[in-house]
Scaffold this active site. Structure first.
Site, PDB file in Angstrom:
ATOM      1  N   CYS A   1       0.811  -1.224   0.000  1.00  0.00           N
ATOM      2  CA  CYS A   1       0.000   0.000   0.000  1.00  0.00           C
ATOM      3  C   CYS A   1       0.841   1.269   0.000  1.00  0.00           C
ATOM      4  O   CYS A   1       0.630   2.174  -0.812  1.00  0.00           O
ATOM      5  CB  CYS A   1      -0.998  -0.009   1.158  1.00  0.00           C
TER       6      CYS A   1
ATOM      7  N   HIS B   1      -2.591   1.114   6.943  1.00  0.00           N
ATOM      8  CA  HIS B   1      -2.897   0.953   5.522  1.00  0.00           C
ATOM      9  C   HIS B   1      -3.206   2.323   4.934  1.00  0.00           C
ATOM     10  O   HIS B   1      -3.810   3.169   5.592  1.00  0.00           O
ATOM     11  CB  HIS B   1      -4.100   0.017   5.333  1.00  0.00           C
TER      12      HIS B   1
ATOM     13  N   HIS C   1      -5.876   1.531  -4.066  1.00  0.00           N
ATOM     14  CA  HIS C   1      -4.841   1.036  -3.151  1.00  0.00           C
ATOM     15  C   HIS C   1      -4.371  -0.356  -3.565  1.00  0.00           C
ATOM     16  O   HIS C   1      -4.967  -0.995  -4.422  1.00  0.00           O
ATOM     17  CB  HIS C   1      -5.375   1.006  -1.721  1.00  0.00           C
TER      18      HIS C   1
END
Length: 165
Positions: free
Chosen positions: A48, A100, A112
């Site tokens: 990510c 994240h 993402h």
């Protein structure tokens, strides 16, 4: 002088809008690239934060820190209702804050690199999984200390121009 200031502000707005648009379009070009823990390129795969870092570096020449939590610390906190395409969105996916990160693309969606076995994709922030884990939003500042927000950039430039008069 007022006309020159107006043209200057108009050009600044267009420049910021183009940068934001380029960033989102570039990010969308990586849909389908596989997730890879520690990955930071399309050739090897992305995690990510590697994805976010690569997109900002490639599109704007802005080098962000490597980890999601560091990216959160290095960017300006904004309210969720202030989100604009190109802003960063953070989630708690590993029982720790800012574990994240993705890039907001508009209409409640973000792009993402989600997890092992998955690929870069666009998802809704309103889905139960992401809504429950949302940690906050951040705006990346440009070299002038302005975020990628055309209205704020234009206002700041307008103020600077009026001081020169």
């Amino acid at each position: 002088m007022a006309e020159r200031t107006s043209d200057f502000v108009k050009e600044a707005r267009q420049s910021v809008a183009e940068k934001t648009s380029d960033l989102v379009v570039t990010a969308m070009g990586f849909i389908g690239v596989p997730y890879r823990r520690g990955g930071n390129s399309a050739e090897t795969g992305f995690d990510c934060s590697g994805f976010v870092r690569a997109i900002y570096s490639e599109t704007l020449g802005k080098v962000l820190p490597r980890r999601a939590d560091q990216q959160a610390q290095a960017t300006e906190k904004i309210d969720k209702n202030e989100l604009k395409p190109g802003d960063l969105v953070f989630f708690n996916t590993m029982r720790r804050t800012f574990s994240h990160v993705g890039i907001y693309v508009g209409d409640g969606n973000f792009i993402h690199a989600p997890r092992t076995g998955a690929q870069v994709r666009v998802e809704s922030m309103q889905s139960a999984y992401w809504a429950r884990r949302f940690d906050g939003a951040r705006r990346v500042q440009d070299a002038d200390g302005l975020g990628l927000d055309a209205s704020k950039a234009a206002l700041a430039l307008q103020m600077q121009a009026s001081q020169l008069q």
